[in-house]
Design a protein around this motif. Structure first.
Motif, PDB file in Angstrom:
ATOM      1  N   ILE B 281       0.846  -1.201   0.000  1.00  0.00           N
ATOM      2  CA  ILE B 281       0.000   0.000   0.000  1.00  0.00           C
ATOM      3  C   ILE B 281       0.882   1.253   0.000  1.00  0.00           C
ATOM      4  O   ILE B 281       0.628   2.204  -0.755  1.00  0.00           O
ATOM      5  CB  ILE B 281      -0.965  -0.016   1.209  1.00  0.00           C
ATOM      6  N   ALA B 282       1.930   1.230   0.825  1.00  0.00           N
ATOM      7  CA  ALA B 282       2.839   2.382   0.882  1.00  0.00           C
ATOM      8  C   ALA B 282       3.504   2.621  -0.471  1.00  0.00           C
ATOM      9  O   ALA B 282       3.707   3.776  -0.891  1.00  0.00           O
ATOM     10  CB  ALA B 282       3.897   2.162   1.964  1.00  0.00           C
ATOM     11  N   ALA B 283       3.843   1.528  -1.178  1.00  0.00           N
ATOM     12  CA  ALA B 283       4.476   1.671  -2.491  1.00  0.00           C
ATOM     13  C   ALA B 283       3.519   2.334  -3.486  1.00  0.00           C
ATOM     14  O   ALA B 283       3.927   3.146  -4.326  1.00  0.00           O
ATOM     15  CB  ALA B 283       4.916   0.295  -3.012  1.00  0.00           C
ATOM     16  N   ALA B 284       2.235   1.982  -3.387  1.00  0.00           N
ATOM     17  CA  ALA B 284       1.246   2.594  -4.286  1.00  0.00           C
ATOM     18  C   ALA B 284       1.120   4.089  -3.994  1.00  0.00           C
ATOM     19  O   ALA B 284       0.990   4.902  -4.920  1.00  0.00           O
ATOM     20  CB  ALA B 284      -0.110   1.897  -4.133  1.00  0.00           C
ATOM     21  N   PHE B 285       1.160   4.457  -2.731  1.00  0.00           N
ATOM     22  CA  PHE B 285       1.138   5.881  -2.390  1.00  0.00           C
ATOM     23  C   PHE B 285       2.418   6.565  -2.887  1.00  0.00           C
ATOM     24  O   PHE B 285       2.380   7.674  -3.434  1.00  0.00           O
ATOM     25  CB  PHE B 285       0.998   6.080  -0.874  1.00  0.00           C
ATOM     26  N   ALA B 286       3.557   5.896  -2.679  1.00  0.00           N
ATOM     27  CA  ALA B 286       4.842   6.487  -3.077  1.00  0.00           C
ATOM     28  C   ALA B 286       4.879   6.750  -4.581  1.00  0.00           C
ATOM     29  O   ALA B 286       5.436   7.765  -5.034  1.00  0.00           O
ATOM     30  CB  ALA B 286       5.989   5.569  -2.654  1.00  0.00           C
ATOM     31  N   ALA B 287       4.271   5.851  -5.350  1.00  0.00           N
ATOM     32  CA  ALA B 287       4.228   6.028  -6.803  1.00  0.00           C
ATOM     33  C   ALA B 287       3.451   7.279  -7.194  1.00  0.00           C
ATOM     34  O   ALA B 287       3.591   7.797  -8.302  1.00  0.00           O
ATOM     35  CB  ALA B 287       3.623   4.792  -7.469  1.00  0.00           C
ATOM     36  N   GLU B 288       2.614   7.766  -6.276  1.00  0.00           N
ATOM     37  CA  GLU B 288       1.872   9.018  -6.500  1.00  0.00           C
ATOM     38  C   GLU B 288       2.547  10.190  -5.814  1.00  0.00           C
ATOM     39  O   GLU B 288       1.961  11.278  -5.682  1.00  0.00           O
ATOM     40  CB  GLU B 288       0.431   8.874  -5.973  1.00  0.00           C
ATOM     41  N   GLY B 289       3.768   9.957  -5.300  1.00  0.00           N
ATOM     42  CA  GLY B 289       4.505  11.029  -4.638  1.00  0.00           C
ATOM     43  C   GLY B 289       4.075  11.295  -3.209  1.00  0.00           C
ATOM     44  O   GLY B 289       4.354  12.365  -2.660  1.00  0.00           O
ATOM     45  N   LEU B 290       3.408  10.314  -2.600  1.00  0.00           N
ATOM     46  CA  LEU B 290       2.895  10.512  -1.238  1.00  0.00           C
ATOM     47  C   LEU B 290       3.668   9.684  -0.219  1.00  0.00           C
ATOM     48  O   LEU B 290       3.727   8.455  -0.321  1.00  0.00           O
ATOM     49  CB  LEU B 290       1.413  10.122  -1.162  1.00  0.00           C
ATOM     50  N   ASP B 291       4.241  10.363   0.775  1.00  0.00           N
ATOM     51  CA  ASP B 291       4.775   9.653   1.938  1.00  0.00           C
ATOM     52  C   ASP B 291       3.624   9.066   2.747  1.00  0.00           C
ATOM     53  O   ASP B 291       2.505   9.586   2.711  1.00  0.00           O
ATOM     54  CB  ASP B 291       5.542  10.624   2.841  1.00  0.00           C
ATOM     55  N   SER B 292       3.914   8.031   3.507  1.00  0.00           N
ATOM     56  CA  SER B 292       2.859   7.468   4.361  1.00  0.00           C
ATOM     57  C   SER B 292       3.466   6.842   5.600  1.00  0.00           C
ATOM     58  O   SER B 292       4.660   6.565   5.655  1.00  0.00           O
ATOM     59  CB  SER B 292       2.054   6.418   3.584  1.00  0.00           C
TER      60      SER B 292
END
Lengths: 309, 309
Positions: B281-292
């Motif tokens: 899930i974190a990787a999917a956010f990271a691909a959108e430029g979002l830290d989590s």
């Protein structure tokens, strides 16, 4: 030559809070189908007895016939079946009559197979039969008629059938007025969408109902046992419904609603309270000039079974 | 003078299948409210610390303040309360931050009363606080924050709170991206009605989910754990959602959906699978430029409690 008879019970569909997904068996009523193996493939409807409504004898348009065809097809049978159908469930009563015929046929013909199908495969074949009558695939009558008791079904393509525990000491009283409501009509009057607030309310009632059965929590059951989506739309088809429901609730019902598409009304209550509740519902029908018959129904009754003949 | 501090946990609202009625506590995060008895009646917000978003200090417009006022009113207090609020739950995260503040304030001020209110009365007061933030009375965050664990609430005027058993060996992984989604916006995009067929599908999923928790039936839980009504409408507000969900399901999640109004995403899975699911899930956010940030959460965590100070 081999002949097998199966009985499949009537059922209460929807159970107020589970439109198209919940139901319970009504073993005091049911349909019987006698299936005889034939050399010729396909299905023949040899006779239809019992209640005297005209039913289609083309097997592809008859619920029992279609279910039997589906079993023969799924079981890759190299033979056919001749069916004698005995209707015990009044059609258009809201008691799952077409489902009972479909299930009885499916169970009887399945027992003719050298290697009978598993119960979920039988369920799917019975659904095809029910679809002939109702025009759509749904399982809220098929599943309790096949498995007995209170049954939840999740999924249509890959249905999962879950037996829900019956609250102890509780029975159903079922009151069937002499009046026919066509399922297609009862479905046709339904709005195609549900208000978001009613969706939330009904969701809470459904979840509360399921939890109450597992917890054996009658207080929660009473608080949850209300259909705020379908019943308000369908009750206009049932003369005396509002009075019947009010009378039932005043006499200790946990909930009172329409069985399936109606016009049969059912209530759940402690068994001792059921006769007075049945009388109140019957009185409401009588005030509208409608005779009715009553059944006291256990909530953990059996599903379909083979009959010794 | 008497001072009492209460902690109330964050929570996952909706749990995919129970929009506005189901939730579970997230005890690793929470808000604290310290309430000090004052001679003057009414409520004063003395300080707000922790996360640095500006919050209203008018007690009637602050979730904690409004909940405290409701407690004092329901408890017929002849005194007032001064509140120090410490926010631990990010606002606009979908983790029930306003509910946590309301519950912590309600629990702390309730403990100041000579005769504290019962838990359902406290719940109702906290709901009034939550309503200040969300604009409507709902309990899917309030109830788990107050009672802990997985909680179903039936009814709004007379809420009944039911603890749902946690499936054994299952935990939640919660992934919170650095992104704010206003609850009002997430509610505002929802259609005001639900298609009848989606209503039936979601009903089956909800009933299956509840039954699966009682049966400890992971297979049924996986089959039922899908939001077909709300998630399809809200996922557009969450960059990377579809990839996150797909990655979670590939790695063994039983279900993956939006926590409350989002943008936090949660999944339920066997505890050992949670780290890999969180990473996906974190990787999917990271691909959108979002830290989590991620939290591994037990499903039977405690609700609000008083803190020794």
């Amino acid at each position: 030559m081999k002949t097998i008879t199966a009985f499949a019970p009537a059922s209460i569909g929807n159970l107020a809070v589970g439109f198209d997904i919940l139901g319970c068996a009504v073993p005091a009523l049911g349909d019987k189908v006698t299936a005889t193996r034939t050399e010729a493939p396909g299905v023949v409807i040899a006779a239809i007895g019992g209640l005297d409504l005209p039913l289609p004898t083309d097997p592809a348009r008859n619920t029992a016939g279609k279910a039997a065809l589906a079993i023969l097809d799924a079981g890759k049978a190299d033979f056919g079946a001749s069916l004698v159908i005995h209707k015990g469930v009044p059609l258009g009563s809201g008691l799952g009559g077409s489902a009972a015929s479909a299930v009885a046929a499916a169970v009887a013909v399945n027992a003719l197979l050298p290697r009978p199908l598993d119960p979920i495969a039988v369920l799917k074949c019975a659904m095809q039969g029910e679809a002939v009558a109702s025009g759509s695939l749904h399982v809220d009558n098929i599943a309790p008629s096949l498995f007995g008791g209170i049954v939840l079904t999740v999924g249509i393509d890959e249905p999962r059938v879950i037996s829900i525990p019956a609250p102890s000491g509780i029975a159903a009283i079922v009151v069937h007025p002499r009046l026919v409501v066509a399922t297609e009509k009862a479905r046709g009057i339904l709005k195609r969408s549900v208000d978001l607030s009613d969706f939330v309310w009904q969701s809470a009632n459904l979840a509360g109902f399921i939890a109450a059965c597992y917890r054996n929590d009658l207080d929660l059951l009473r608080a949850s046992f209300e259909d705020v989506v379908i019943e308000p739309q369908r009750q206009a088809l049932i003369p005396g419904f509002a009075k019947a429901r009010a009378g039932a609730m005043q006499r200790g019902a946990l909930g009172c609603s329409i069985s399936g598409a109606g016009p049969t009304i059912f209530a759940w209550a402690p068994a001792a309270a059921c006769p007075a509740i049945g009388a109140a519902i019957a009185a409401a029908f009588a005030a509208e000039g409608l005779d009715s018959t009553q059944l006291l129904v256990p909530l953990d009754g059996p599903g379909a079974y083979l009959v010794d003949t």
